[in-house]
Write a protein that holds these residues in place. Sequence first.
Motif, PDB file in Angstrom:
ATOM      1  N   TYR A   1       0.825  -1.206   0.000  1.00 41.74           N
ATOM      2  CA  TYR A   1       0.000   0.000   0.000  1.00 41.74           C
ATOM      3  C   TYR A   1       0.859   1.256   0.000  1.00 41.74           C
ATOM      4  O   TYR A   1       0.578   2.215  -0.729  1.00 41.74           O
ATOM      5  CB  TYR A   1      -0.928  -0.003   1.205  1.00 41.74           C
ATOM      6  CG  TYR A   1      -1.785   1.230   1.301  1.00 41.74           C
ATOM      7  CD1 TYR A   1      -2.640   1.591   0.255  1.00 41.74           C
ATOM      8  CD2 TYR A   1      -1.754   2.059   2.425  1.00 41.74           C
ATOM      9  CE1 TYR A   1      -3.432   2.731   0.328  1.00 41.74           C
ATOM     10  CE2 TYR A   1      -2.535   3.196   2.517  1.00 41.74           C
ATOM     11  CZ  TYR A   1      -3.363   3.529   1.460  1.00 41.74           C
ATOM     12  OH  TYR A   1      -4.144   4.664   1.529  1.00 41.74           O
ATOM     13  N   GLU A   2       1.922   1.263   0.776  1.00 44.55           N
ATOM     14  CA  GLU A   2       2.817   2.426   0.798  1.00 44.55           C
ATOM     15  C   GLU A   2       3.460   2.655  -0.566  1.00 44.55           C
ATOM     16  O   GLU A   2       3.659   3.803  -0.993  1.00 44.55           O
ATOM     17  CB  GLU A   2       3.880   2.235   1.877  1.00 44.55           C
ATOM     18  CG  GLU A   2       3.318   2.322   3.293  1.00 44.55           C
ATOM     19  CD  GLU A   2       4.319   1.908   4.361  1.00 44.55           C
ATOM     20  OE1 GLU A   2       5.397   1.381   3.985  1.00 44.55           O
ATOM     21  OE2 GLU A   2       4.035   2.108   5.558  1.00 44.55           O
ATOM     22  N   THR A   3       3.786   1.573  -1.260  1.00 40.95           N
ATOM     23  CA  THR A   3       4.337   1.686  -2.614  1.00 40.95           C
ATOM     24  C   THR A   3       3.314   2.292  -3.560  1.00 40.95           C
ATOM     25  O   THR A   3       3.643   3.149  -4.396  1.00 40.95           O
ATOM     26  CB  THR A   3       4.770   0.295  -3.126  1.00 40.95           C
ATOM     27  OG1 THR A   3       5.787  -0.232  -2.273  1.00 40.95           O
ATOM     28  CG2 THR A   3       5.299   0.374  -4.547  1.00 40.95           C
ATOM     29  N   LEU A   4       2.058   1.885  -3.418  1.00 37.60           N
ATOM     30  CA  LEU A   4       0.990   2.415  -4.267  1.00 37.60           C
ATOM     31  C   LEU A   4       0.713   3.884  -3.968  1.00 37.60           C
ATOM     32  O   LEU A   4       0.495   4.688  -4.884  1.00 37.60           O
ATOM     33  CB  LEU A   4      -0.287   1.591  -4.078  1.00 37.60           C
ATOM     34  CG  LEU A   4      -0.266   0.173  -4.641  1.00 37.60           C
ATOM     35  CD1 LEU A   4      -1.472  -0.621  -4.146  1.00 37.60           C
ATOM     36  CD2 LEU A   4      -0.249   0.206  -6.160  1.00 37.60           C
ATOM     37  N   VAL A   5       0.728   4.235  -2.692  1.00 34.22           N
ATOM     38  CA  VAL A   5       0.502   5.639  -2.308  1.00 34.22           C
ATOM     39  C   VAL A   5       1.590   6.532  -2.903  1.00 34.22           C
ATOM     40  O   VAL A   5       1.309   7.626  -3.420  1.00 34.22           O
ATOM     41  CB  VAL A   5       0.464   5.769  -0.774  1.00 34.22           C
ATOM     42  CG1 VAL A   5       0.505   7.246  -0.366  1.00 34.22           C
ATOM     43  CG2 VAL A   5      -0.796   5.113  -0.216  1.00 34.22           C
ATOM     44  N   ALA A   6       2.837   6.066  -2.847  1.00 40.72           N
ATOM     45  CA  ALA A   6       3.939   6.837  -3.425  1.00 40.72           C
ATOM     46  C   ALA A   6       3.753   6.996  -4.929  1.00 40.72           C
ATOM     47  O   ALA A   6       4.045   8.061  -5.498  1.00 40.72           O
ATOM     48  CB  ALA A   6       5.270   6.157  -3.124  1.00 40.72           C
ATOM     49  N   ALA A   7       3.243   5.957  -5.584  1.00 44.89           N
ATOM     50  CA  ALA A   7       3.027   6.021  -7.032  1.00 44.89           C
ATOM     51  C   ALA A   7       1.955   7.044  -7.380  1.00 44.89           C
ATOM     52  O   ALA A   7       2.015   7.686  -8.436  1.00 44.89           O
ATOM     53  CB  ALA A   7       2.635   4.640  -7.565  1.00 44.89           C
ATOM     54  N   CYS A   8       0.967   7.219  -6.495  1.00 41.44           N
ATOM     55  CA  CYS A   8      -0.105   8.193  -6.746  1.00 41.44           C
ATOM     56  C   CYS A   8       0.392   9.634  -6.732  1.00 41.44           C
ATOM     57  O   CYS A   8      -0.271  10.518  -7.273  1.00 41.44           O
ATOM     58  CB  CYS A   8      -1.210   8.036  -5.703  1.00 41.44           C
ATOM     59  SG  CYS A   8      -2.194   6.536  -5.863  1.00 41.44           S
TER      60      CYS A   8
END
Length: 312
Positions: A246-253
Motif C-alpha cells: 500500500y505504501e508503494t501504491l501511495v507513493a506512485a499516486c
Amino acid sequence: MATKATAVCILGMHRSGTSSVTRAISLLGFYLGSEANLMGPGADNPEGFWEHTEICTLQERLLQQLNRRWDTPLPLPEGWQQTEMVRPFREELKQLVASNFAGHTSWAWKDPRSCLLMPLWREILAELHVDLRCLFVVRSPIEVTNSLARRDPISVNHAMGVWFNYCITALKDTIDVPTAFLSYDTFIASWETELRRCADILNLDWLDDEKTLHETMQAFIRPDLRHNRSNRADLADVPLPARKLYETLVAACAQTASQGNCFKREVSELAADFHAYARFFESDLQGQARPSPINRTFSRWRKSFRKRFSIN
C-alpha cells in the motif's frame, strides 16, 4: 492508414472506487459499450458499476475454469494463459472485444477480475493492434477489506489476502504497460485535479467543452456514499507485506510521470515473495469446486493445533 485504437483498463480491487473513476473516463470520451450491455446499479453501488456484463460473465467463467473465484487469495500459476483449457476463452474474449469495440478509437473497460487476468488481455489486445494503457485506482486496504466484510460473508483477514492478490498480480502483470495511479481519497476530494494528472501521464485527450463533465461529475461524486474511512494509524494492524504494498501504491499516486526502476524492483520483490509463499497452499485447490481454500485450511490447522496443545 487506420488510427490505432487505445484501450484503458481501470484496475483496482473490488470496493476501491473503480466505478466512479470508470464513469469519469467515459465522460472523457472513452466508450464502455452499449448501454444495454452495461451493468445496472445495485444496493452496494447505487450510482452504477459501469461494467460490461459480457466481460464480467466471461471472466468469472474463466476463473472457475482455472479453479478460482473472485475472492480466492491465491495467485494463478505462471503461464496460465497459454494452457489448453484457456484456449476457448481466448477466442471468445477476442471475439467479444472485436464485436463490441471495433470502430471505437478510444474505449475502456472495468472489471476488478481483470487484475487477475491481464496476461490474457495483453496478448489479445496486441493481436488486435490495440494500444493498452492502465489506470490503477488505489484505496486503503483497511477501507476495502471493511467494505468487503460488510458486503460479503468473508473475514477481514480473508479480504486482506484477496486485496493483496489483486493488487500485486495486477502490478506484476502490467509492470511495462503505461500506467497512472489514482488516489481514491484525492479523487473524492478533488476529482478534476487527480483525473487531469492521470490523463497527462497516460497522454489522454481532455475535453474542449468541460461543462457536461463538470455537471455530471459534481452530481456523481457523492462523499455521503462512502461508508468506510481510515487513517494512517489504522495501518499499524495491517500485515507487513500488505502495508509495504500500500505504501508503494501511495507513493506512485504522487507521481506525475511513469514509474521508475525503484518502483519496478519493489513490485517484483513483493510478487516473487508472494508466489513463493503461495506454494504452501496450492494443494488445497485440488478438486475444489468452490475454491476458498485459505479459510478451510487455516480452520483445520487451528483445530488440530488447539486439540494438540489442549487450548480451549
